[in-house]
Scaffold this motif. Structure first.
Motif, PDB file in Angstrom:
ATOM      1  N   SER A   7      32.133   8.557  -3.814  1.00  0.00           N
ATOM      2  CA  SER A   7      30.857   8.872  -4.442  1.00  0.00           C
ATOM      3  C   SER A   7      30.702  10.389  -4.613  1.00  0.00           C
ATOM      4  O   SER A   7      30.252  10.873  -5.663  1.00  0.00           O
ATOM      5  CB  SER A   7      29.738   8.308  -3.574  1.00  0.00           C
ATOM      6  N   VAL A  10      32.842  11.717  -7.487  1.00  0.00           N
ATOM      7  CA  VAL A  10      32.203  11.492  -8.796  1.00  0.00           C
ATOM      8  C   VAL A  10      31.082  12.520  -8.999  1.00  0.00           C
ATOM      9  O   VAL A  10      30.927  13.102 -10.080  1.00  0.00           O
ATOM     10  CB  VAL A  10      31.645  10.045  -8.902  1.00  0.00           C
ATOM     11  N   ALA A  11      30.311  12.760  -7.915  1.00  0.00           N
ATOM     12  CA  ALA A  11      29.209  13.732  -8.001  1.00  0.00           C
ATOM     13  C   ALA A  11      29.756  15.129  -8.301  1.00  0.00           C
ATOM     14  O   ALA A  11      29.181  15.865  -9.121  1.00  0.00           O
ATOM     15  CB  ALA A  11      28.422  13.736  -6.695  1.00  0.00           C
ATOM     16  N   THR A  14      30.687  15.375 -11.802  1.00  0.00           N
ATOM     17  CA  THR A  14      29.460  15.433 -12.611  1.00  0.00           C
ATOM     18  C   THR A  14      28.889  16.849 -12.642  1.00  0.00           C
ATOM     19  O   THR A  14      28.504  17.355 -13.701  1.00  0.00           O
ATOM     20  CB  THR A  14      28.393  14.464 -12.034  1.00  0.00           C
ATOM     21  N   ILE A  15      28.848  17.486 -11.463  1.00  0.00           N
ATOM     22  CA  ILE A  15      28.275  18.844 -11.398  1.00  0.00           C
ATOM     23  C   ILE A  15      29.142  19.823 -12.205  1.00  0.00           C
ATOM     24  O   ILE A  15      28.628  20.627 -12.983  1.00  0.00           O
ATOM     25  CB  ILE A  15      28.133  19.318  -9.932  1.00  0.00           C
ATOM     26  N   TYR A  17      31.217  19.157 -14.658  1.00  0.00           N
ATOM     27  CA  TYR A  17      31.107  18.807 -16.071  1.00  0.00           C
ATOM     28  C   TYR A  17      29.795  19.356 -16.650  1.00  0.00           C
ATOM     29  O   TYR A  17      29.755  19.938 -17.724  1.00  0.00           O
ATOM     30  CB  TYR A  17      31.187  17.281 -16.204  1.00  0.00           C
ATOM     31  N   ARG A  18      28.716  19.183 -15.864  1.00  0.00           N
ATOM     32  CA  ARG A  18      27.409  19.674 -16.311  1.00  0.00           C
ATOM     33  C   ARG A  18      27.410  21.199 -16.447  1.00  0.00           C
ATOM     34  O   ARG A  18      26.876  21.765 -17.400  1.00  0.00           O
ATOM     35  CB  ARG A  18      26.346  19.247 -15.282  1.00  0.00           C
ATOM     36  N   ARG A  21      29.421  22.156 -19.477  1.00  0.00           N
ATOM     37  CA  ARG A  21      28.641  21.828 -20.675  1.00  0.00           C
ATOM     38  C   ARG A  21      27.583  22.904 -20.918  1.00  0.00           C
ATOM     39  O   ARG A  21      27.338  23.317 -22.039  1.00  0.00           O
ATOM     40  CB  ARG A  21      27.976  20.467 -20.459  1.00  0.00           C
ATOM     41  N   SER A  94      14.652  21.202 -11.463  1.00  0.00           N
ATOM     42  CA  SER A  94      15.662  20.154 -11.661  1.00  0.00           C
ATOM     43  C   SER A  94      16.641  20.116 -10.482  1.00  0.00           C
ATOM     44  O   SER A  94      17.392  19.152 -10.340  1.00  0.00           O
ATOM     45  CB  SER A  94      16.416  20.341 -12.980  1.00  0.00           C
ATOM     46  N   GLU A  97      16.608  16.968  -8.431  1.00  0.00           N
ATOM     47  CA  GLU A  97      17.461  15.809  -8.752  1.00  0.00           C
ATOM     48  C   GLU A  97      18.625  15.731  -7.774  1.00  0.00           C
ATOM     49  O   GLU A  97      19.018  14.663  -7.326  1.00  0.00           O
ATOM     50  CB  GLU A  97      18.034  15.941 -10.174  1.00  0.00           C
ATOM     51  N   LEU A  98      19.177  16.900  -7.472  1.00  0.00           N
ATOM     52  CA  LEU A  98      20.316  16.948  -6.544  1.00  0.00           C
ATOM     53  C   LEU A  98      19.871  16.780  -5.091  1.00  0.00           C
ATOM     54  O   LEU A  98      20.531  16.106  -4.306  1.00  0.00           O
ATOM     55  CB  LEU A  98      21.029  18.299  -6.675  1.00  0.00           C
ATOM     56  N   SER A 101      19.222  13.212  -4.115  1.00  0.00           N
ATOM     57  CA  SER A 101      20.365  12.296  -4.255  1.00  0.00           C
ATOM     58  C   SER A 101      21.287  12.403  -3.031  1.00  0.00           C
ATOM     59  O   SER A 101      21.231  13.389  -2.302  1.00  0.00           O
ATOM     60  CB  SER A 101      21.138  12.634  -5.530  1.00  0.00           C
ATOM     61  N   VAL A 103      24.122  13.407  -2.400  1.00  0.00           N
ATOM     62  CA  VAL A 103      25.273  14.306  -2.568  1.00  0.00           C
ATOM     63  C   VAL A 103      25.303  15.262  -1.375  1.00  0.00           C
ATOM     64  O   VAL A 103      24.274  15.832  -1.021  1.00  0.00           O
ATOM     65  CB  VAL A 103      25.147  15.128  -3.875  1.00  0.00           C
TER      66      VAL A 103
ATOM     67  N   ASN B  88      10.589  17.258 -13.727  1.00  0.00           N
ATOM     68  CA  ASN B  88      11.545  18.099 -13.002  1.00  0.00           C
ATOM     69  C   ASN B  88      12.979  17.876 -13.481  1.00  0.00           C
ATOM     70  O   ASN B  88      13.907  17.880 -12.698  1.00  0.00           O
ATOM     71  CB  ASN B  88      11.426  17.870 -11.483  1.00  0.00           C
ATOM     72  N   GLN B 102      22.349  12.145 -13.592  1.00  0.00           N
ATOM     73  CA  GLN B 102      21.695  11.597 -12.392  1.00  0.00           C
ATOM     74  C   GLN B 102      22.550  10.485 -11.780  1.00  0.00           C
ATOM     75  O   GLN B 102      22.720  10.418 -10.572  1.00  0.00           O
ATOM     76  CB  GLN B 102      20.308  11.046 -12.785  1.00  0.00           C
ATOM     77  N   GLY B 104      25.731  10.170 -11.955  1.00  0.00           N
ATOM     78  CA  GLY B 104      26.894  10.809 -11.323  1.00  0.00           C
ATOM     79  C   GLY B 104      26.591  11.282  -9.921  1.00  0.00           C
ATOM     80  O   GLY B 104      27.424  11.175  -9.016  1.00  0.00           O
ATOM     81  N   TYR B 106      24.839   9.849  -7.886  1.00  0.00           N
ATOM     82  CA  TYR B 106      24.848   8.662  -7.017  1.00  0.00           C
ATOM     83  C   TYR B 106      26.212   7.974  -7.023  1.00  0.00           C
ATOM     84  O   TYR B 106      26.338   6.836  -6.583  1.00  0.00           O
ATOM     85  CB  TYR B 106      23.740   7.685  -7.445  1.00  0.00           C
ATOM     86  N   GLY B 107      27.217   8.663  -7.538  1.00  0.00           N
ATOM     87  CA  GLY B 107      28.587   8.146  -7.486  1.00  0.00           C
ATOM     88  C   GLY B 107      28.914   7.128  -8.565  1.00  0.00           C
ATOM     89  O   GLY B 107      29.929   6.438  -8.471  1.00  0.00           O
TER      90      GLY B 107
END
Lengths: 259, 310
Positions: A7, A10-11, A14-15, A17-18, A21, A94, A97-98, A101, A103, B88, B102, B104, B106-107
């Motif tokens: 997990s 993947v996170a 994602t970070i 990649y974000r 981007r 924002s 969000e992290l 979660s 992470v 937010n 989002q 991502g 959470y895996g």
């Protein structure tokens, strides 16, 4: 592999990649300015002034300053990527969000740092390609070159993260680049060898960490350096480790993010 | 009964000495649709902040589906979907990217996240806006985007902090329908709202928090059962210059054609209409002055305030 680890991988992806981007979306603010600035340095310092200076350690002045200028771009861009991205996330909330979660703080930190490294390396590639229009470059030691550029990028990405954690407004994220990084970079042997300085200023210069980074990178490209490479790389690794521990502790404590 | 949420003696004091929570005890059963109400500054958002780990508690114990906040925070976070009061999300990202990012965290892999994002964007009427930067969306769309984001990882407990604030009536009702459906599918929902009608319509159980303490925690039916009197507004056919004499019904004229009457539950309305009819007063229409829950809410909060002052 445990579910938690999968997990977090993947996170992390994602970070990163974000982050990529983000700096690609705003390329006129992130990738174009260092390209233009460095072309001006190559033209003015390398061609016009450099032609009057003569050789430095057996290389033309243009060849001598190219590694330093690449390093200057890497330092500035790695730092500003993380400081602006993380502070914007705090400013817009924002970052929540992290924080909500699952992470791990390590994943968050590594993700932001890798984003900074990616931008640093991206700009380094652009500046290196541009430099080839002005001079020939051959890499003396690819391993040292890569280790130094990645370590330098990581150190300044972590520095940017630290700055963003403590920043309360947009002024706070421009103070360190303007008043600390720029002077240290200009005095860090980008444009000259410290052998040109008197003993006192030479000793003082050794306290400047950027001098060690620039010279280690110059060694990787040209094979010449004013300082001991092993000391420089050791210092970079140690600094990376210390900054990492400090930043991850700040993330765990939620400084500036949790009430 | 499986508990979705268990809070015991939860306290929060801020650095300036303000005590936001003074030992809150709360339990929410799995599958419940639960309302957490209270006036501004009562401690609702602090409680939600602690559940979502954005606020650090001073003491007390929090468990979500048996996962303890202190010992198993990552598992606890996986169970929760949060729709905060303020927008937010990254204002420069597109709606679709906000959702896949989002997921991502959470895996959830990008390929699966795209499928889930499409499903939610379609359900919430945002599919046409998937490539629009979120700052360009209307207020209602932003609210729906936050709900979609909270649902990306299929949380077992959805926490909504004033989800319909600033949303027009039509959209609010469609959001109610969506949330009801979600609850029927098994998602436990905790809702804070200033629209008491919303809580009355949606929620089965309710807690009222004031000054950092739970002042009432019961079922919606039991709470409404406590209502001993209601205030009605009567629209009169003809203008009146004086308040009619109505035995057992305290009344006042709000304007020439509107009569406000307090009706105790045991009295009912028949006698009221008989008395009005006897005086030749015709009533065109009748309506509640305020929502039933609102009357109870105000009385409970006022009672708590007078208790504090005493």
């Amino acid at each position: 592999m445990s579910t938690e680890l999968k997990s977090n991988l993947v996170a992390l992806q994602t970070i990163v990649y974000r982050e990529a981007r983000r700096f690609l979306r705003i390329w006129p603010q992130t990738l174009l300015p260092p390209a233009i600035t460095m072309v001006l340095y190559f033209v003015i310092f390398g061609n016009l002034i450099g032609s009057q200076i003569g050789d430095m350690h057996g290389f033309t002045y243009m060849q001598y300053i190219v590694p330093g200028l690449i390093m200057m771009s890497v330092i500035t861009n790695s730092y500003s990527n993380v400081v602006s991205s993380f502070f914007s996330a705090k400013f817009q909330h924002s970052i929540e969000e992290l924080m909500v979660s699952p992470v791990s703080p390590h994943t968050i930190l590594i993700g932001f740092v890798m984003g900074g490294i990616l931008r640093g390396l991206g700009v380094a590639v652009i500046v290196t390609l541009l430099s080839l229009f002005f001079t020939d470059l051959q890499v003396h030691n690819l391993t040292i070159t890569m280790v130094v550029i990645v370590c330098t990028s990581a150190v300044f990405a972590l520095g940017g993260f630290l700055n963003a954690v403590f920043a309360r407004n947009f002024d706070d994220i421009s103070i360190i680049p303007s008043f600390v990084l720029t002077p240290l970079t200009y005095l860090g042997g980008v444009f000259y060898s410290i052998d040109m300085l008197g003993p006192f200023w030479k000793t003082i210069s050794l306290a400047n960490p950027i001098l060690h980074m620039v010279n280690a990178f110059r060694y990787g490209i040209l094979g010449v350096s004013d300082i001991d490479i092993s000391v420089a790389i050791g210092l970079m690794l140690l600094t990376t480790l210390i900054l990492y521990v400090v930043c991850v502790r700040l993330l765990i404590s939620g400084r500036g993010m949790r009430t | 009964m499986t508990l979705a949420l268990s809070i015991k003696q939860l306290r929060k004091s801020y650095a300036n000495g303000f005590e936001a929570l003074k030992g809150v005890d709360l339990e929410v059963a799995e599958g419940d649709f639960f309302a957490l109400l209270g006036p501004n500054g009562a401690g609702k958002s602090t409680t939600i902040g602690i559940l979502s780990t954005l606020v650090t508690k001073s003491s007390g114990r929090v468990q979500v589906f048996g996962h303890d906040l202190d010992t198993d925070p990552l598992a606890l976070k996986r169970c929760i979907g949060l729709v905060p009061q303020e927008f937010n999300f990254n204002q420069f990202e597109t709606a679709q990217n906000i959702l896949t990012t989002q997921a991502g965290y959470y895996g959830i892999k990008l390929k699966d996240a795209r499928v889930r994002a499409e499903e939610l964007l379609k359900q919430l009427g945002l599919w046409d806006k998937r490539d629009v930067a979120s700052r360009m969306l209307s207020g209602g769309m932003k609210r729906r985007l936050m709900i979609a984001r909270a649902l990306m990882h299929r949380p077992r407990l959805l926490i909504l902090d004033e989800p319909t604030a600033g949303v027009d009536i039509e959209l609010r009702r469609s959001m109610w329908e969506y949330l009801t459906e979600l609850n029927e599918q098994g998602t436990t929902i905790i809702l804070t709202t200033h629209y008491l009608e919303e809580a009355e319509q949606l929620c089965r159980n309710i807690a009222i928090i004031d000054h950092g303490c739970i002042v009432e925690n019961t079922s919606m039916r039991a709470l409404l059962g406590q209502l001993s009197k209601e205030t009605f507004l009567l629209d009169l056919k003809e203008t009146q210059s004086v308040v009619p004499e109505l035995e057992g019904y305290p009344a006042q004229l709000l304007d020439e054609c509107t009569l406000q009457v307090q009706v105790e539950k045991h009295r009912g309305l028949t006698d009221l209409f008989t008395q009005l009819s006897a005086q030749g007063i015709e009533v065109l229409s009748l309506r509640n002055k305020s929502n039933r829950l609102e009357e109870l809410f105000v009385s409970l909060v006022e009672k708590n305030l007078s208790g504090d002052q005493a």
